[in-house]
Design a protein around this motif. Structure first.
Motif, PDB file in Angstrom:
ATOM      1  N   TRP A  39       0.853  -1.393   0.144  1.00  0.00           N
ATOM      2  CA  TRP A  39      -0.127   0.123  -0.041  1.00  0.00           C
ATOM      3  C   TRP A  39       0.835   1.383  -0.050  1.00  0.00           C
ATOM      4  O   TRP A  39       0.392   2.384  -0.041  1.00  0.00           O
ATOM      5  CB  TRP A  39      -1.030  -0.082   1.231  1.00  0.00           C
ATOM      6  N   GLY A  47      -6.047  -0.413   0.384  1.00  0.00           N
ATOM      7  CA  GLY A  47      -4.831  -0.259   1.225  1.00  0.00           C
ATOM      8  C   GLY A  47      -4.468   1.347   0.929  1.00  0.00           C
ATOM      9  O   GLY A  47      -4.187   2.096   1.834  1.00  0.00           O
ATOM     10  N   GLY A  61      -6.538  -6.179  -0.018  1.00  0.00           N
ATOM     11  CA  GLY A  61      -6.314  -5.272   1.019  1.00  0.00           C
ATOM     12  C   GLY A  61      -5.913  -5.961   2.300  1.00  0.00           C
ATOM     13  O   GLY A  61      -5.721  -5.468   3.305  1.00  0.00           O
TER      14      GLY A  61
END
Length: 273
Positions: free
Chosen positions: A27, A49, A232
């Motif tokens: 991320w 993210g 994520g």
């Protein structure tokens, strides 16, 4: 020597031809570099993210921010980067084509286009509309001559419409529209996975595994999956550790949450410090 952008794209295509590889989702720059050092062969961005790192919910980050983030990820490592490019940041096929051209310019090796709308009452685009958007993305990539890999996504299981037959119909249509890899995030069972793999063969299938699973990469490979992403989940795992530790401080004045923290020396070493 750092491989060229086009060399990374060729490497990315090669990864999709045989076997099964894990495509983890950093991320930020630091998490991207760490994943390269851990030996992964490619990485992918995560819309959720990134959004959380910006203090926003998923799908609430602008195209400009996403493009800047992709440039940062591409510059951060020697690995091919696949872009979670949401719905192409446009309402029309022409708009999708424009966005895709911009994404290709960041140096990504691949990108995905979703068929969700963000409308809870009608969460999926009509197939004809979704196909037109995929065709526009394909044409935009082809016009660049870069062979950037295109992923077609059927969001049925993510948006609360878990209709496997419809998802397969969509994925086949996206394949015919020029998608190089097909993806139905949210499918979990062996029957669902094998049905999708068989339906779009010989094109590769991406599987999302963003939850605890007793199955391994080898198990999913045996089902015919070519690549596995985690969405994520790595960001959520990091946030989970952060929130548990911070709540211990805020609510109980406790410091025991630091027991599992990575050392500063380890992190400095990973980041070249």
């Amino acid at each position: 020597m750092t491989p060229s952008i086009q060399a990374r794209r060729e490497t990315f295509h090669a990864l999709h031809r045989t076997g099964c590889f894990v495509l983890p989702n950093p991320w930020d720059v630091g998490s991207a570099r760490a994943l390269q050092l851990l030996g992964f062969k490619a990485i992918a961005s995560t819309s959720s993210g990134l959004a959380w790192s910006q203090g926003r919910p998923d799908n609430q980050v602008s195209r400009a921010v996403v493009l800047a983030h992709l440039r940062d990820l591409v510059a951060a490592t020697d690995l091919p980067v696949n872009a979670d490019f949401e719905g192409g940041f446009a309402d029309t096929p022409d708009g999708v084509a424009e966005s895709v051209r911009m994404a290709v310019e960041t140096g990504v090796a691949g990108l995905s286009i979703e068929d969700s709308t963000g409308d809870a009452d009608q969460p999926l685009r009509a197939i004809d509309d979704a196909v037109a958007r995929l065709r526009a993305a394909r044409a935009a990539i082809d016009a660049t001559g870069t062979r950037t890999l295109l992923v077609g996504r059927a969001e049925n299981f993510i948006v609360g419409r878990p209709d496997l037959a419809d998802a397969i119909t969509r994925l086949r249509a996206y394949s015919e529209a020029g998608a190089d890899c097909l993806y139905a995030p949210g499918i979990r069972t062996r029957e669902q996975i094998e049905a999708v793999v068989a339906a779009v063969a010989p094109k590769p299938v991406n599987l999302l595994v963003g939850w605890p699973s007793d199955l391994t990469v080898a198990d999913y490979a045996a089902m015919g999956v070519r690549r596995i992403s985690v969405g994520g989940a790595l960001a959520r795992a990091a946030w989970g550790g952060f929130l548990r530790t911070a709540k211990g401080l805020a609510e109980g004045g406790r410091f025991d949450g630091f027991a599992d923290a990575a050392s500063g020396a380890e992190l400095n070493g990973m980041m070249g410090g």
